[in-house]
Scaffold this motif. Sequence first.
Motif, short mmCIF file in Angstrom:
data_model
loop_
_atom_site.label_atom_id
_atom_site.label_comp_id
_atom_site.label_asym_id
_atom_site.label_seq_id
_atom_site.Cartn_x
_atom_site.Cartn_y
_atom_site.Cartn_z
N ARG A 170 -3.07 -6.71 -7.29
CA ARG A 170 -4.34 -6.44 -6.63
C ARG A 170 -4.24 -5.17 -5.79
O ARG A 170 -5.13 -4.33 -5.80
CB ARG A 170 -4.76 -7.62 -5.76
N ARG A 171 -3.14 -5.06 -5.08
CA ARG A 171 -2.93 -3.87 -4.23
C ARG A 171 -2.84 -2.61 -5.09
O ARG A 171 -3.37 -1.57 -4.73
CB ARG A 171 -1.66 -4.06 -3.41
N GLN A 172 -2.16 -2.70 -6.23
CA GLN A 172 -2.07 -1.55 -7.15
C GLN A 172 -3.46 -1.13 -7.62
O GLN A 172 -3.78 0.06 -7.65
CB GLN A 172 -1.19 -1.89 -8.35
N LEU A 173 -4.27 -2.11 -7.99
CA LEU A 173 -5.62 -1.80 -8.45
C LEU A 173 -6.47 -1.18 -7.34
O LEU A 173 -7.17 -0.20 -7.55
CB LEU A 173 -6.30 -3.06 -8.99
N ALA A 174 -6.39 -1.76 -6.15
CA ALA A 174 -7.17 -1.25 -5.02
C ALA A 174 -6.74 0.18 -4.68
O ALA A 174 -7.59 1.05 -4.44
CB ALA A 174 -7.01 -2.17 -3.81
N ASP A 175 -5.42 0.43 -4.66
CA ASP A 175 -4.93 1.78 -4.37
C ASP A 175 -5.37 2.77 -5.45
O ASP A 175 -5.76 3.90 -5.15
CB ASP A 175 -3.40 1.79 -4.24
N THR A 210 -2.90 6.99 -6.06
CA THR A 210 -2.02 6.59 -7.14
C THR A 210 -0.54 6.58 -6.74
O THR A 210 0.24 5.81 -7.29
CB THR A 210 -2.21 7.49 -8.37
N GLN A 211 -0.18 7.41 -5.77
CA GLN A 211 1.22 7.41 -5.31
C GLN A 211 1.56 6.10 -4.62
O GLN A 211 2.64 5.55 -4.82
CB GLN A 211 1.47 8.59 -4.38
N ALA A 212 0.64 5.59 -3.81
CA ALA A 212 0.88 4.31 -3.14
C ALA A 212 0.95 3.18 -4.16
O ALA A 212 1.78 2.27 -4.04
CB ALA A 212 -0.21 4.04 -2.11
N ALA A 257 4.25 3.23 -5.86
CA ALA A 257 5.37 2.91 -4.98
C ALA A 257 5.56 1.40 -4.78
O ALA A 257 6.59 0.97 -4.27
CB ALA A 257 5.18 3.58 -3.62
N LEU A 258 4.57 0.61 -5.17
CA LEU A 258 4.69 -0.85 -5.01
C LEU A 258 5.75 -1.41 -5.95
O LEU A 258 6.00 -0.84 -7.01
CB LEU A 258 3.33 -1.51 -5.26
N PRO A 259 6.36 -2.52 -5.58
CA PRO A 259 7.42 -3.07 -6.44
C PRO A 259 6.87 -3.56 -7.77
O PRO A 259 5.71 -3.97 -7.86
CB PRO A 259 7.98 -4.24 -5.61
#
Length: 142
Positions: free
Chosen positions: A42-47, A53-55, A58-60
């Motif tokens: 969810r965090r990847q999609l929101a970012d 896109t860098q954030a 950077a997520l695991p």
Amino acid sequence: MQETNSRQTLCSQLKTVDASLLFLLFIILSVVLSYAAVGIQRRQLADTLAGNTQAAAALPPVFPIRCCASALVIGALGFFLCLALTAWQQAFQGDDPVARKSAAANLCASVLVLAAALLRLDDLLFLQRCQPALEESDDLPV
């Protein structure tokens, strides 16, 4: 003598219940890990939607988390399958048709649930193997 056998039976049942509690805890931990993996996605999609896109990158990765969750649940379901098989064997040694039908239904359910978990793990591993090919090409495999 009968009191000793009864006590031994109760002690054996207590050990089984203790083990069941442990394996139920494994299932709960598996759900928590799955929840965490979905939170990361969810965090990847929101970012990504926010243009960060860098954030997002950077997520695991979620694959190791999902793999661990699958391993925990498969181990627990294997334990419960063994319990169901034991109950089925004991029921079919007796004369109670209700116990036989219930034990057979529980054994069938245990086999199906374990099979579903194994299929999900197989799919997870398949998708992980296909990931490099998907990243190199815009075409999705059939």
